[in-house]
Structures are given as structure tokens and as C-alpha cells.
Motif scaffolding. Sequence first.
Motif, mmCIF file in Angstrom:
data_model
loop_
_atom_site.group_PDB
_atom_site.id
_atom_site.type_symbol
_atom_site.label_atom_id
_atom_site.label_comp_id
_atom_site.label_asym_id
_atom_site.label_seq_id
_atom_site.Cartn_x
_atom_site.Cartn_y
_atom_site.Cartn_z
ATOM 1 N N LEU A 87 0.814 -1.215 0.000
ATOM 2 C CA LEU A 87 0.000 0.000 0.000
ATOM 3 C C LEU A 87 0.846 1.264 0.000
ATOM 4 O O LEU A 87 0.415 2.311 -0.492
ATOM 5 C CB LEU A 87 -0.921 0.022 1.226
ATOM 6 C CG LEU A 87 -2.011 -1.041 1.299
ATOM 7 C CD1 LEU A 87 -2.805 -0.891 2.579
ATOM 8 C CD2 LEU A 87 -2.922 -0.970 0.089
ATOM 9 N N MET B 52 -8.770 3.410 -4.694
ATOM 10 C CA MET B 52 -8.173 2.179 -5.187
ATOM 11 C C MET B 52 -9.238 1.129 -5.506
ATOM 12 O O MET B 52 -9.087 0.337 -6.433
ATOM 13 C CB MET B 52 -7.173 1.643 -4.162
ATOM 14 C CG MET B 52 -5.970 2.561 -3.971
ATOM 15 S SD MET B 52 -4.775 1.971 -2.755
ATOM 16 C CE MET B 52 -4.072 0.554 -3.626
ATOM 17 N N LYS C 281 -8.578 3.611 -9.262
ATOM 18 C CA LYS C 281 -7.725 4.794 -9.390
ATOM 19 C C LYS C 281 -6.464 4.639 -8.545
ATOM 20 O O LYS C 281 -6.361 3.740 -7.709
ATOM 21 C CB LYS C 281 -8.483 6.046 -8.948
ATOM 22 C CG LYS C 281 -9.696 6.383 -9.809
ATOM 23 C CD LYS C 281 -10.404 7.629 -9.296
ATOM 24 C CE LYS C 281 -11.632 7.959 -10.135
ATOM 25 N NZ LYS C 281 -12.352 9.144 -9.615
ATOM 26 N N ALA C 282 -5.493 5.523 -8.781
ATOM 27 C CA ALA C 282 -4.317 5.580 -7.922
ATOM 28 C C ALA C 282 -4.747 6.036 -6.528
ATOM 29 O O ALA C 282 -5.827 6.590 -6.352
ATOM 30 C CB ALA C 282 -3.285 6.546 -8.500
ATOM 31 N N GLY C 283 -3.883 5.811 -5.526
ATOM 32 C CA GLY C 283 -4.246 6.125 -4.153
ATOM 33 C C GLY C 283 -4.632 7.572 -3.918
ATOM 34 O O GLY C 283 -5.450 7.859 -3.044
ATOM 35 N N LEU D 293 -6.217 3.504 -13.195
ATOM 36 C CA LEU D 293 -5.326 2.370 -13.448
ATOM 37 C C LEU D 293 -6.057 1.141 -13.970
ATOM 38 O O LEU D 293 -5.450 0.293 -14.613
ATOM 39 C CB LEU D 293 -4.578 2.003 -12.163
ATOM 40 C CG LEU D 293 -3.774 3.141 -11.496
ATOM 41 C CD1 LEU D 293 -3.154 2.647 -10.198
ATOM 42 C CD2 LEU D 293 -2.706 3.659 -12.451
ATOM 43 N N SER E 140 -12.733 -5.472 -6.475
ATOM 44 C CA SER E 140 -12.627 -4.949 -5.113
ATOM 45 C C SER E 140 -13.742 -5.467 -4.217
ATOM 46 O O SER E 140 -13.504 -5.806 -3.052
ATOM 47 C CB SER E 140 -12.628 -3.420 -5.124
ATOM 48 O OG SER E 140 -13.815 -2.905 -5.682
ATOM 49 N N SER F 161 4.077 -7.817 -5.731
ATOM 50 C CA SER F 161 3.961 -6.497 -6.352
ATOM 51 C C SER F 161 3.018 -6.494 -7.544
ATOM 52 O O SER F 161 2.601 -5.433 -8.007
ATOM 53 C CB SER F 161 5.345 -5.994 -6.788
ATOM 54 O OG SER F 161 6.201 -5.858 -5.677
ATOM 55 N N PRO G 11 -3.141 -6.539 -8.292
ATOM 56 C CA PRO G 11 -3.782 -5.349 -8.873
ATOM 57 C C PRO G 11 -4.331 -4.389 -7.819
ATOM 58 O O PRO G 11 -4.717 -4.805 -6.714
ATOM 59 C CB PRO G 11 -4.916 -5.951 -9.727
ATOM 60 C CG PRO G 11 -4.476 -7.352 -10.004
ATOM 61 C CD PRO G 11 -3.751 -7.789 -8.779
ATOM 62 N N THR G 12 -4.404 -3.128 -8.181
ATOM 63 C CA THR G 12 -4.869 -2.074 -7.272
ATOM 64 C C THR G 12 -6.253 -2.331 -6.682
ATOM 65 O O THR G 12 -6.449 -2.154 -5.475
ATOM 66 C CB THR G 12 -4.863 -0.719 -8.014
ATOM 67 O OG1 THR G 12 -3.525 -0.395 -8.374
ATOM 68 C CG2 THR G 12 -5.442 0.384 -7.147
ATOM 69 N N MET H 113 -6.313 -4.585 -3.559
ATOM 70 C CA MET H 113 -5.883 -3.906 -2.348
ATOM 71 C C MET H 113 -6.955 -2.929 -1.866
ATOM 72 O O MET H 113 -7.185 -2.775 -0.663
ATOM 73 C CB MET H 113 -4.575 -3.157 -2.585
ATOM 74 C CG MET H 113 -3.481 -3.974 -3.268
ATOM 75 S SD MET H 113 -3.197 -5.572 -2.481
ATOM 76 C CE MET H 113 -2.624 -5.056 -0.892
ATOM 77 N N GLY H 114 -7.632 -2.276 -2.808
ATOM 78 C CA GLY H 114 -8.674 -1.323 -2.438
ATOM 79 C C GLY H 114 -9.809 -1.974 -1.680
ATOM 80 O O GLY H 114 -10.318 -1.419 -0.689
#
Length: 444
Positions: A34, A140, A144-146, A152, A162, A361, A364-365, A368-369
Motif C-alpha cells: 500500500l 483504489m 484509481k491511484a491512491g 489504473l 474490489s 507487487s 492489482p490495485t 488492495m482497495g
Amino acid sequence: MMAATDYSFRLKDSLLGAQMLFVAFGALVLVPLLTGLDPNVALFTAGAGTLLFQAVTKRQVPVFLASSFAFIAPIIYGVQQWGIPATMSGLAAAGVFYMVLSALIKIKGSAVLHKILPPIVTGPVIMVIGLILAKVAIFMAVGKAGDGSLILVAPKVALWVSMVSLGVTVAVSLLGGRFLRLIPILCGIVAGYALCLIFDMTGYTASALAEFNAARAAQEASGAALMTSYAGANLVDFSKVAAAQWLSIPNFVTPEWNWKAVAFIVPVAIAPAIEHFGDVLAIGSVTGKDYLKSPGIHRTMLGDGLATTLASCLGGPPNTTYSEVTGAVALTKVFNPGIMTWAAITAILLAFVGKLGAVLSSVPTPVMGGIMILLFGAITVVGMNALVRAGKDLMEPRNLSVVAIILVFGIGGMSFGTADFSLGGIGLAGVTGVLLNLILPGKD
């Protein structure tokens, strides 16, 4: 005969130690993922920090130390403002703050913690940490980016991923077996990652992207200003995994002194310092041993501080005791602190597996969101619970003033200072809360 909590380091316990690391793994790697830090470094510093903690506490306490959630917001902000090396100096100073508290506890006793940092201060500070991150989680979760500045992932795909990640995490925490309930975050990440692979392989990601781009083209033609998009036809990129070495040295980073970072981050340590006290009480209730007396809360606090400073000097997130692992200790009824030595050794060995860091790594975003929605909400609830358990009348003018000012200063982003030095956000909220509690009349 060896007592239940006597230290014993035996080869036959190595698999049980690896299992303890597995319990902590999801939360351990979530923080670096994160915040932009290296997950392999986080693994190494978790293992090294746990070993250092054991040395300071005379190998008496069966706990595992790893990435602290309380520092997610200041790390994200610090990395954006000053870069990773400068942020590490602030985190290292937070470890020194623990050491100062340790010395105070040694001299004055553990009651000094409750005098300086009562629930009326720590509760709202913890709430601020969770609430200030709410926008990051939502950004996220929708792809989107944080900071919300870039797209993204195509929004329709991002929401599916998500929400599945979030749903599985909640379902496992409520309905899973006794062991699965210890790893809901890991289960949510695995479920979200698997769905991303399915979407990529079936072409759903590509078709959703085409639909998204067509809608953007229509908006652009009408003259609308559009956010920059980096959404791709695949959610998971294995190119870095293929390029990574099987064995490699983690990307260690040394701190660079920065007064602004130190002033911003150190006050954040107020909240996890109190949580540490609760964690030590929790593991004591599980093992039936009073760790406040032996090795003493001053030693456990010192061990936590040294582990945090060590981690920061290598580029890893601050360490804290993990309640998930305490739950696993309660479940297995194995109280031998040597188990945590094996968990630490396993973490250090895995830190040198380059492919592992690359796979982590590649998460995907939106995955994590989804996890972050529950995680940051849970942090807020922890703060609320601290206030509820304290049994204070929050409408009493003194309590109302302390809590209200902490919340608005922290969530609203109030800052004081000059061009060279400023204090704001969570740090200002924490310092303000401590000062108000000490100077306002009517204190218990």
C-alpha cells in the motif's frame, strides 16, 4: 519439566513456526504494497525485528512483530512529500519515541502511559488514522491511484474485483473455520487475485476496457476534461515476475535525516504505543503469564522500539506485535516462544526470494482497495471501541473538547508551522490531544 512458556528452539517446531508466519503474511505484506515499500524488505525486517525483540525480552514472550497498520497514512504522505529515505528517518525516530516511553515506564511505572496517553486521547487519534485513509481505499477500489489522480483499471472491472476481495474477507472473518478466521486478509487477496486472472484469461478485462475507452472518447468529443488513464487490457502483469531472480538481495534503503518527516511521523506513534500495552496483556491472558512483571512492559516496549528503528534503518515499515499471531497461539495452545524464532527465520529466508516479491507487487490495485475498505474502517472502529470501553461521558465539556479538536484537526488536515517546519494531520492531532489532556482543568 519445561513450563508452557519456557523457551525451546527445536527443529521439529520449524513447520509450526512457518505456519505462524503464514497467519501474519497477508497483513505483513499489505503495508509495503500500500505504501510503495519493498515487500521483501518488510519480510526481512519483520524477522530481524522479532529476533531483536526476543533478545531484549529474554525470549519470554511468544509474539511476532511485523508491519504496523497505524503508520500507513504517514508513510504514504511522507513518501509523496519527501521520498522513502527521508520518511524512514521519521519512522526511525518513532522507534526512539518507544524507547523514551520505555525509560519512563521503567522509572515511573506503567501507570505513566495511562496518564499521558489515556483513551480520551488515543481513541480519537486511532479513529483519525482510519478515517483519513478512507478516500485512499475508495479511490483504489474503483481502480484509481491512491491519490485519485490516475485511472489504473477500468471502473467496471475494478468494482467487481474490489467487492469480491472485500466480500471474501468479510465472509471468512465471520464464517470461516477457526484457522481461516486468522487469515481473512490473505484469503481476500487470494480471491481477488484469482478473479483478476479469470477476467484476463476470458477477455472480460479487455472488453471492459474497450467499453470504457469508447465512453471516454464520447466524453472527450463533447469537450469534457478527462482524468489521465493507464488502464490496460490485463489486470495482472507477469513481466516483472518473469524478469525477477529467484534469489536476490532485498532493496534495502537507508534513512536520510529530515526534520519535517520526523515532526510529522513521531506523534503518530502515540496510538500504537497504547496498542502495544494491550497486545502484551492479550498474549499474557492467552499464556497465563504476567508479562507486565517479567520481562516487564518497559522491556517489551523497548524491544518494539528497537525493532521499529531497525526496520526503518533498512527501508522497511515500522514493526508492531501481531494480534493475528496471538490468536494462532491461543488456537494451537503452543506457548513456546521458540516458535516465533522459527517464524522469524522463515521470514528472513523468504525475503531473499526475488520471485516472491515480484508476485506480491503484481497484485492489482482494486484487490488492495477492497481489503483497505474493511481495514481502514476497522482501524476507526478500534478507536471508537477504546472510547466506549473507557466509559467516559463524551458530552462532558472537557472530554468533548479533547475528542472534537483531535478529530477535526486530524481529518480536516489542520497544520501549524513555517516554511521550514510544520506539524499537521495525524501528528498535529496526536500532539494536540496530549497537550489538551494535560492542561485542561477537570482531569481525573
